[in-house]
Motif scaffolding. Structure first.
Motif, PDB file in Angstrom:
ATOM      1  N   GLY A  40      32.638  -8.260  10.875  1.00  0.00           N
ATOM      2  CA  GLY A  40      32.184  -7.640   9.637  1.00  0.00           C
ATOM      3  C   GLY A  40      33.239  -7.669   8.540  1.00  0.00           C
ATOM      4  N   LEU A  41      34.518  -7.547   8.946  1.00  0.00           N
ATOM      5  CA  LEU A  41      35.600  -7.577   7.954  1.00  0.00           C
ATOM      6  C   LEU A  41      36.032  -8.988   7.595  1.00  0.00           C
ATOM      7  CD1 LEU A  41      37.860  -4.709   9.371  1.00  0.00           C
ATOM      8  CD2 LEU A  41      36.169  -4.553   7.528  1.00  0.00           C
ATOM      9  N   ALA A  42      35.734  -9.939   8.454  1.00  0.00           N
ATOM     10  CA  ALA A  42      36.241 -11.302   8.250  1.00  0.00           C
ATOM     11  C   ALA A  42      35.735 -11.937   6.961  1.00  0.00           C
ATOM     12  CB  ALA A  42      35.887 -12.163   9.454  1.00  0.00           C
ATOM     13  N   PRO A  43      34.451 -11.818   6.596  1.00  0.00           N
ATOM     14  CA  PRO A  43      34.029 -12.479   5.354  1.00  0.00           C
ATOM     15  C   PRO A  43      34.763 -11.969   4.114  1.00  0.00           C
ATOM     16  CG  PRO A  43      32.136 -11.903   6.697  1.00  0.00           C
ATOM     17  CD  PRO A  43      33.308 -11.242   7.311  1.00  0.00           C
ATOM     18  N   ARG A  44      34.906 -10.634   4.049  1.00  0.00           N
ATOM     19  CA  ARG A  44      35.609 -10.095   2.874  1.00  0.00           C
ATOM     20  C   ARG A  44      37.074 -10.518   2.859  1.00  0.00           C
ATOM     21  NH1 ARG A  44      33.781  -3.909   3.281  1.00  0.00           N
ATOM     22  NH2 ARG A  44      33.944  -4.448   5.500  1.00  0.00           N
ATOM     23  N   ALA A  45      37.711 -10.492   4.065  1.00  0.00           N
ATOM     24  CA  ALA A  45      39.109 -10.935   4.110  1.00  0.00           C
ATOM     25  C   ALA A  45      39.214 -12.416   3.769  1.00  0.00           C
ATOM     26  CB  ALA A  45      39.679 -10.675   5.511  1.00  0.00           C
ATOM     27  N   LEU A  46      38.268 -13.201   4.261  1.00  0.00           N
ATOM     28  CA  LEU A  46      38.292 -14.625   3.952  1.00  0.00           C
ATOM     29  C   LEU A  46      38.094 -14.868   2.454  1.00  0.00           C
ATOM     30  CD1 LEU A  46      38.350 -17.550   4.938  1.00  0.00           C
ATOM     31  CD2 LEU A  46      35.869 -17.405   5.307  1.00  0.00           C
ATOM     32  N   ILE A  47      37.157 -14.125   1.874  1.00  0.00           N
ATOM     33  CA  ILE A  47      36.926 -14.289   0.419  1.00  0.00           C
ATOM     34  C   ILE A  47      38.160 -13.881  -0.357  1.00  0.00           C
ATOM     35  CG2 ILE A  47      35.564 -13.410  -1.518  1.00  0.00           C
ATOM     36  CD1 ILE A  47      33.180 -13.231   0.437  1.00  0.00           C
ATOM     37  N   ALA A  48      38.784 -12.776   0.072  1.00  0.00           N
ATOM     38  CA  ALA A  48      39.989 -12.330  -0.633  1.00  0.00           C
ATOM     39  C   ALA A  48      41.107 -13.350  -0.506  1.00  0.00           C
ATOM     40  CB  ALA A  48      40.440 -10.966  -0.095  1.00  0.00           C
ATOM     41  N   ALA A  49      41.270 -13.891   0.731  1.00  0.00           N
ATOM     42  CA  ALA A  49      42.316 -14.900   0.931  1.00  0.00           C
ATOM     43  C   ALA A  49      42.034 -16.134   0.093  1.00  0.00           C
ATOM     44  CB  ALA A  49      42.421 -15.242   2.409  1.00  0.00           C
ATOM     45  N   LYS A  50      40.773 -16.564   0.100  1.00  0.00           N
ATOM     46  CA  LYS A  50      40.424 -17.739  -0.706  1.00  0.00           C
ATOM     47  C   LYS A  50      40.635 -17.460  -2.205  1.00  0.00           C
ATOM     48  CE  LYS A  50      39.113 -20.404   2.655  1.00  0.00           C
ATOM     49  NZ  LYS A  50      39.841 -21.660   2.956  1.00  0.00           N
ATOM     50  N   ARG A  51      40.324 -16.221  -2.604  1.00  0.00           N
ATOM     51  CA  ARG A  51      40.501 -15.883  -4.029  1.00  0.00           C
ATOM     52  C   ARG A  51      41.994 -15.896  -4.403  1.00  0.00           C
ATOM     53  NH1 ARG A  51      37.708 -11.636  -4.017  1.00  0.00           N
ATOM     54  NH2 ARG A  51      35.806 -12.508  -4.912  1.00  0.00           N
ATOM     55  N   ARG A  52      42.820 -15.334  -3.507  1.00  0.00           N
ATOM     56  CA  ARG A  52      44.259 -15.352  -3.776  1.00  0.00           C
ATOM     57  C   ARG A  52      44.792 -16.775  -3.824  1.00  0.00           C
ATOM     58  NH1 ARG A  52      44.090 -10.963  -0.157  1.00  0.00           N
ATOM     59  NH2 ARG A  52      44.726 -12.358   1.549  1.00  0.00           N
ATOM     60  N   GLY A  53      44.298 -17.584  -2.854  1.00  0.00           N
ATOM     61  CA  GLY A  53      44.739 -18.973  -2.897  1.00  0.00           C
ATOM     62  C   GLY A  53      44.273 -19.673  -4.146  1.00  0.00           C
ATOM     63  N   LEU A  54      43.040 -19.381  -4.573  1.00  0.00           N
ATOM     64  CA  LEU A  54      42.530 -19.989  -5.804  1.00  0.00           C
ATOM     65  C   LEU A  54      43.317 -19.534  -7.032  1.00  0.00           C
ATOM     66  CD1 LEU A  54      40.391 -21.759  -7.153  1.00  0.00           C
ATOM     67  CD2 LEU A  54      38.886 -19.751  -7.232  1.00  0.00           C
ATOM     68  N   GLU A  55      43.612 -18.247  -7.030  1.00  0.00           N
ATOM     69  CA  GLU A  55      44.386 -17.749  -8.172  1.00  0.00           C
ATOM     70  C   GLU A  55      45.774 -18.374  -8.197  1.00  0.00           C
ATOM     71  OE1 GLU A  55      44.347 -13.595  -7.700  1.00  0.00           O
ATOM     72  OE2 GLU A  55      42.251 -13.319  -8.382  1.00  0.00           O
ATOM     73  N   GLY A  56      46.409 -18.518  -7.006  1.00  0.00           N
ATOM     74  CA  GLY A  56      47.711 -19.155  -6.968  1.00  0.00           C
ATOM     75  C   GLY A  56      47.643 -20.601  -7.391  1.00  0.00           C
ATOM     76  N   THR A  57      46.606 -21.277  -6.934  1.00  0.00           N
ATOM     77  CA  THR A  57      46.436 -22.681  -7.322  1.00  0.00           C
ATOM     78  C   THR A  57      46.163 -22.790  -8.817  1.00  0.00           C
ATOM     79  OG1 THR A  57      45.579 -23.169  -5.131  1.00  0.00           O
ATOM     80  CG2 THR A  57      45.130 -24.776  -6.835  1.00  0.00           C
ATOM     81  N   ALA A  58      45.291 -21.919  -9.307  1.00  0.00           N
ATOM     82  CA  ALA A  58      44.991 -21.949 -10.745  1.00  0.00           C
ATOM     83  C   ALA A  58      46.231 -21.653 -11.575  1.00  0.00           C
ATOM     84  CB  ALA A  58      43.881 -20.947 -11.066  1.00  0.00           C
ATOM     85  N   ALA A  59      47.120 -20.779 -11.068  1.00  0.00           N
ATOM     86  CA  ALA A  59      48.344 -20.475 -11.821  1.00  0.00           C
ATOM     87  C   ALA A  59      49.268 -21.683 -11.883  1.00  0.00           C
ATOM     88  CB  ALA A  59      49.065 -19.278 -11.194  1.00  0.00           C
ATOM     89  N   ARG A  60      49.259 -22.472 -10.790  1.00  0.00           N
ATOM     90  CA  ARG A  60      50.125 -23.647 -10.773  1.00  0.00           C
ATOM     91  C   ARG A  60      49.533 -24.824 -11.534  1.00  0.00           C
ATOM     92  NH1 ARG A  60      50.572 -21.969  -5.429  1.00  0.00           N
ATOM     93  NH2 ARG A  60      49.164 -23.637  -4.747  1.00  0.00           N
TER      94      ARG A  60
END
Length: 550
Positions: free
Chosen positions: A357-377
């Motif tokens: 139940g927690l995995a989708p939200r954690a996965l979305i958050a991780a993907k969002r952080r990775g996307l934000e980091g990628t977008a910053a670079r």
């Protein structure tokens, strides 16, 4: 000879007077006193003498030339080593004979001598026939046994097994002898069964035919008829001499026993007696009692055997159950604790479910952080274009300024010079014009280069589809968060017609009891604010609102 003397005496007693011519002087004396008889006188005298002198006699000899005529009378001859005598059996005597006359059989014939007064011959009138000793009987029996055995009537393959527990037992014996009583008592003692009796003569004339007919009658009974069909047949007779048992050595009885469709037990005579029916029957019993024992089992033995088998079966069942329990207990000891396994599995399942139940939200958050980091670079094309455009504009400004500065310096330098010659002034004018044209060309080139750089920047392609998609998702997520933030802000509530109440220090007022009488309040609406004063002197529910729009 004694018979001749008796014949002469009989003639003298009969008053027979021979005719003698010499005695009365009418004939010659040379003939003497020899008597003279007629043929009839001699024949009658001989007949009377034979019948009165011999009476009933027994004659032993071998039967030959036996023949029966349509009238029912039978004629035969009896011979020994040296002589032959003719014999006759009248039709009435033939039915009473216990021994069937056959050629080659040595017999003892009982009867009387009779003579014919017309043909001057004599014959033995037979009234009774007996076999001449056991040797002759045994030879006849052995001859019949070999002949019937050659036909296959005594083969072991023809013999059938007896039924285990017959319902009906057929008995063929004399109803007056002790045989029937022994069979009944034995059956009642061992296992009572129904008995179907056909009484027959077991010796004498016609006994063999009666026994054969009784066997055929029982075999022809229908299982569905009124008279029950027996399951096994007992042919029995008590002990006796060989002559007494001859009815069970006859061919008709042996064939009837061999052709009987029902299993047959023979119990003729004692244990040492053997008859031909014993060879043709399915089982031979030494005595009638033994035949009854063969026909049915002993109830007590069956009950004991059944009880013993039941006990053994119960013990075997208990043994099987005990071995099964032992194997089950051993197998159970080797198995793991199932409740503990189930509890551990349930805990793991609950943990996996919670984590899932927690995995989708954690996965979305991780993907969002990775996307934000990628977008910053990632480089931003708009900023790069703006920087380049600003650089070009600065370069154009600097070029224009440098050009004007150069022209100004040149102009000032020329102004300080003395008036040159016309040639120099012309050259100066040309130089000034050239500088002017050069400046125009520089400005035009700078503008052209600036336009080309702007067009090149405008022709730069969009980022890769992956980055575009990620940016689109990020924008969508950012838009959703912004919408949620706007929906949760108090300004959205103000847009819906609510007002925010603050005190003079700008702190929110959430309860009417917290407002002092005469205190000034600030009401903030979506389009502006109002300043109001709490007037407690007026009626409740009516407040005077003063203020101006800020």
């Amino acid at each position: 000879m004694p018979q001749c003397a008796a014949l002469v005496c009989a003639l003298a007693r009969g008053g027979f007077r021979p005719h003698n011519p010499g005695m009365d002087g009418s004939t010659e004396g040379s003939r003497g006193n020899i008597p003279e008889y007629s043929v009839s006188e001699i024949s009658g005298a001989v007949k009377r003498t034979l019948e009165s002198a011999f009476g009933r006699i027994r004659v032993r000899g071998e039967i030959t030339e036996f023949k029966t005529y349509p009238s029912g009378h039978s004629y035969l001859s009896m011979k020994d080593e040296t002589g032959t005598i003719r014999a006759i059996i009248w039709r009435g005597s033939m039915s009473r004979l216990t021994v069937r006359p056959e050629n080659g059989v040595e017999v003892i014939a009982t009867g009387k001598i009779t003579a014919s007064d017309k043909r001057s011959d004599y014959a033995l009138q037979i009234e009774k026939l007996e076999y001449a000793g056991e040797g002759a009987l045994l030879a006849r029996i052995e001859k019949l046994r070999l002949r019937l055995g050659a036909e296959g009537l005594f083969d072991e393959a023809r013999k059938r097994p007896l039924p285990f527990l017959p319902e009906v037992i057929g008995v063929i014996t004399s109803e007056k002898g002790a045989v029937l009583h022994d069979i009944r008592t034995t059956l009642a003692r061992r296992f009572p069964r129904r008995v179907l009796l056909i009484p027959v003569a077991v010796q004498g004339q016609g006994a063999a035919e009666q026994v054969a007919a009784a066997i055929a009658t029982m075999g022809a009974l229908s299982p569905l008829g009124r008279v029950p069909r027996p399951d096994v047949i007992i042919v029995a007779r008590g002990g006796g001499s060989l002559e007494d048992l001859m009815a069970f050595n006859e061919e008709v009885v042996v064939r009837a026993a061999a052709n009987c469709p029902i299993p047959l037990i023979s119990a003729v005579g004692h244990e040492t007696d053997t008859t031909l029916i014993d060879f043709a029957s399915d089982r031979r019993a030494p005595t009638p009692t033994a035949a009854a024992e063969l026909a049915v089992p002993a109830r007590e033995e069956l009950m004991a055997a059944l009880q013993q088998r039941g006990t053994r079966l119960a013990r075997a069942g208990h043994s099987v159950l005990d071995r099964g329990r032992l194997r089950l207990s051993r197998a159970g000891a080797g198995l793991p604790d199932l409740p503990a396994l189930i509890a551990a599995g349930r805990n793991r399942l609950e943990d996996r479910g919670h984590r899932l139940g927690l995995a989708p939200r954690a996965l979305i958050a991780a993907k969002r952080r990775g996307l934000e980091g990628t977008a910053a670079r990632l480089p931003r094309p708009q900023e790069a274009i703006a920087r380049r455009r600003a650089g070009l504009e600065l370069l154009g400004v600097r070029i224009g300024g440098a050009t004007r500065a150069v022209l100004g310096r040149q102009s000032r330098a020329l102004a300080r010079l003395p008036d040159p010659a016309p040639f120099l002034r012309a050259r100066l004018r040309e130089g000034r014009a050239g500088f002017t044209r050069m400046g125009e060309r520089l400005e035009a080139g700078a503008a052209r280069r600036l336009a080309e750089r702007g067009a090149a920047l405008d022709r730069i392609p969009d980022p890769t589809p992956f980055v575009t998609a990620r940016l689109r998702e990020a924008r969508a997520a950012l838009g959703g968060l912004s919408a949620r933030l706007e929906g949760a802000s108090y300004e959205a509530l103000l847009e819906r017609g609510f007002a925010l109440v603050r005190d003079a220090e700008g702190q929110p007022v959430t309860a009417a009891a917290a407002v002092e009488p005469g205190e000034r309040l600030l009401l903030q609406f979506a389009d502006g604010s109002l300043s109001v004063t709490d007037d407690r002197g007026r009626k409740r529910g009516k407040a005077e609102t003063q203020g101006s729009l800020l």
